[in-house]
Write a protein that holds these residues in place. Structure first.
Motif, PDB file in Angstrom:
ATOM      1  N   HIS A   1       0.042   8.840  -5.227  1.00  0.00           N
ATOM      2  CA  HIS A   1      -0.339   9.917  -4.374  1.00  0.00           C
ATOM      3  C   HIS A   1      -1.775  10.094  -4.236  1.00  0.00           C
ATOM      4  N   ASP A   2      -2.425   9.079  -4.210  1.00  0.00           N
ATOM      5  CA  ASP A   2      -3.776   9.050  -3.909  1.00  0.00           C
ATOM      6  C   ASP A   2      -4.313   7.883  -2.997  1.00  0.00           C
ATOM      7  N   HIS A   3      -4.808   8.053  -1.864  1.00  0.00           N
ATOM      8  CA  HIS A   3      -5.225   6.991  -0.979  1.00  0.00           C
ATOM      9  C   HIS A   3      -6.270   5.854  -1.484  1.00  0.00           C
ATOM     10  N   HIS A   4      -7.186   6.518  -2.012  1.00  0.00           N
ATOM     11  CA  HIS A   4      -8.282   5.580  -2.390  1.00  0.00           C
ATOM     12  C   HIS A   4      -7.798   4.747  -3.656  1.00  0.00           C
ATOM     13  N   LEU A   5      -6.859   5.283  -4.656  1.00  0.00           N
ATOM     14  CA  LEU A   5      -6.369   4.582  -5.821  1.00  0.00           C
ATOM     15  C   LEU A   5      -5.491   3.606  -5.147  1.00  0.00           C
ATOM     16  N   ALA A   6      -4.601   4.167  -4.277  1.00  0.00           N
ATOM     17  CA  ALA A   6      -3.471   3.040  -3.758  1.00  0.00           C
ATOM     18  C   ALA A   6      -4.230   1.777  -2.965  1.00  0.00           C
ATOM     19  N   GLU A   7      -5.363   2.030  -2.369  1.00  0.00           N
ATOM     20  CA  GLU A   7      -6.242   1.097  -1.634  1.00  0.00           C
ATOM     21  C   GLU A   7      -6.658   0.108  -2.934  1.00  0.00           C
ATOM     22  N   ASP A   8      -7.340   0.408  -4.137  1.00  0.00           N
ATOM     23  CA  ASP A   8      -7.616  -0.134  -5.081  1.00  0.00           C
ATOM     24  C   ASP A   8      -6.811  -1.044  -5.829  1.00  0.00           C
ATOM     25  N   LEU A   9      -5.599  -0.522  -5.888  1.00  0.00           N
ATOM     26  CA  LEU A   9      -4.371  -1.001  -6.571  1.00  0.00           C
ATOM     27  C   LEU A   9      -3.794  -1.892  -5.776  1.00  0.00           C
ATOM     28  N   THR A  10      -3.854  -1.753  -4.436  1.00  0.00           N
ATOM     29  CA  THR A  10      -3.357  -2.896  -3.409  1.00  0.00           C
ATOM     30  C   THR A  10      -4.113  -4.072  -3.451  1.00  0.00           C
ATOM     31  N   GLN A  11      -5.679  -3.870  -3.597  1.00  0.00           N
ATOM     32  CA  GLN A  11      -6.553  -4.914  -3.726  1.00  0.00           C
ATOM     33  C   GLN A  11      -6.418  -5.686  -5.005  1.00  0.00           C
ATOM     34  N   GLU A  12      -5.869  -5.016  -6.092  1.00  0.00           N
ATOM     35  CA  GLU A  12      -5.782  -5.595  -7.365  1.00  0.00           C
ATOM     36  C   GLU A  12      -4.544  -6.227  -7.195  1.00  0.00           C
ATOM     37  N   THR A  13      -3.454  -6.043  -6.520  1.00  0.00           N
ATOM     38  CA  THR A  13      -2.032  -6.431  -6.515  1.00  0.00           C
ATOM     39  C   THR A  13      -2.417  -7.883  -5.735  1.00  0.00           C
TER      40      THR A  13
ATOM     41  N   ASN B   1       3.227  -3.480 -11.807  1.00  0.00           N
ATOM     42  CA  ASN B   1       2.472  -3.790 -13.058  1.00  0.00           C
ATOM     43  C   ASN B   1       1.149  -3.259 -13.049  1.00  0.00           C
ATOM     44  N   ALA B   2       0.644  -3.281 -11.760  1.00  0.00           N
ATOM     45  CA  ALA B   2      -1.026  -3.021 -11.512  1.00  0.00           C
ATOM     46  C   ALA B   2      -1.011  -1.372 -11.888  1.00  0.00           C
ATOM     47  N   PHE B   3       0.115  -0.666 -11.249  1.00  0.00           N
ATOM     48  CA  PHE B   3       0.111   0.524 -11.398  1.00  0.00           C
ATOM     49  C   PHE B   3       0.370   1.223 -12.883  1.00  0.00           C
ATOM     50  N   VAL B   4       1.112   0.645 -13.463  1.00  0.00           N
ATOM     51  CA  VAL B   4       1.548   0.887 -14.899  1.00  0.00           C
ATOM     52  C   VAL B   4       0.231   0.277 -15.635  1.00  0.00           C
TER      53      VAL B   4
ATOM     54  N   TYR C   1       0.680  -1.142  -0.130  1.00  0.00           N
ATOM     55  CA  TYR C   1      -0.064   0.098   0.043  1.00  0.00           C
ATOM     56  C   TYR C   1       0.877   1.129  -0.008  1.00  0.00           C
ATOM     57  N   THR C   2       2.011   1.215   0.991  1.00  0.00           N
ATOM     58  CA  THR C   2       2.718   2.328   0.736  1.00  0.00           C
ATOM     59  C   THR C   2       3.691   2.668  -0.454  1.00  0.00           C
ATOM     60  N   TYR C   3       4.131   1.708  -0.938  1.00  0.00           N
ATOM     61  CA  TYR C   3       4.571   1.783  -2.101  1.00  0.00           C
ATOM     62  C   TYR C   3       3.673   2.380  -3.291  1.00  0.00           C
ATOM     63  N   LEU C   4       2.502   1.749  -3.253  1.00  0.00           N
ATOM     64  CA  LEU C   4       1.628   2.225  -4.314  1.00  0.00           C
ATOM     65  C   LEU C   4       0.997   3.799  -4.172  1.00  0.00           C
ATOM     66  N   ARG C   5       0.952   3.948  -3.000  1.00  0.00           N
ATOM     67  CA  ARG C   5       0.605   5.350  -2.479  1.00  0.00           C
ATOM     68  C   ARG C   5       1.640   6.281  -2.763  1.00  0.00           C
TER      69      ARG C   5
END
Length: 167
Positions: free
Chosen positions: A26-38, A64-67, A18-22
């Motif tokens: 730079h977006d809490h909700h997007l980082a949460e979504d991408l963490t779940q996707e990961t 990769n989820a972020f990209v 989560y911290t890496y994706l955040r």
């Protein structure tokens, strides 16, 4: 050794992922979504990953989820200078405030780096990946990865000198 369950993996690595994706989006909700996707993607392919490679593998899945998200969104990441001000800080001691100021100053400098340099620097210096692991996560050669880290550090040093009036 038997592979860990997804629940164990989630408990052990969710904060780092989560911290890496955040730090990337730079977006809490997007980082949460991408963490779940990961972790969803991890669930699908967990049996293919050796246990001693799980942490770097999860970072690669997160990257990769972020990209993939960026490609779909077709927009650049906004670099909000107030990013760290928006984080919750339960402590209010003077030491915490000083640490927060230094963190904000560093974050602004890191945010000013080109995207690939920022990713390279975060993977190695913040998340403790080896050069080889980080290069594999970014899917680039080791020498190219080392050059990205070198240039990122060089930019940060020169930025620090400018702020301190040394130049």
């Amino acid at each position: 050794m038997e592979p860990k369950s997804l629940d164990e993996l989630y408990q052990n690595y969710v904060r780092d992922i989560y911290t890496y994706l955040r730090s990337l989006c730079h977006d809490h909700h997007l980082a949460e979504d991408l963490t779940q996707e990961t972790f969803f993607r991890a669930y699908l392919y967990l049996e293919n990953c050796p246990e001693d490679k799980i942490r770097p593998w999860l970072f690669r899945v997160a990257y990769n989820a972020f990209v993939d998200y960026i490609r779909k969104a077709r927009r650049s990441i906004s670099k909000d200078a107030d990013y760290f001000n928006k984080l919750a800080h339960p402590e209010t001691t003077e030491g915490t405030l000083l640490r927060q100021e230094r963190l904000e100053e560093t974050a602004l400098s890191v945010d000013g780096l080109p995207e690939r340099q920022r990713h390279a620097l975060l993977l190695h210096d913040v998340y403790g990946m080896t050069y080889l692991e980080a290069a594999e996560i970014m899917e680039i050669g080791l020498s190219q990865y080392k050059m990205l880290v070198f240039r990122a550090r060089q930019s940060l040093r020169s930025d620090r000198r400018r702020r301190n009036g040394d130049e």
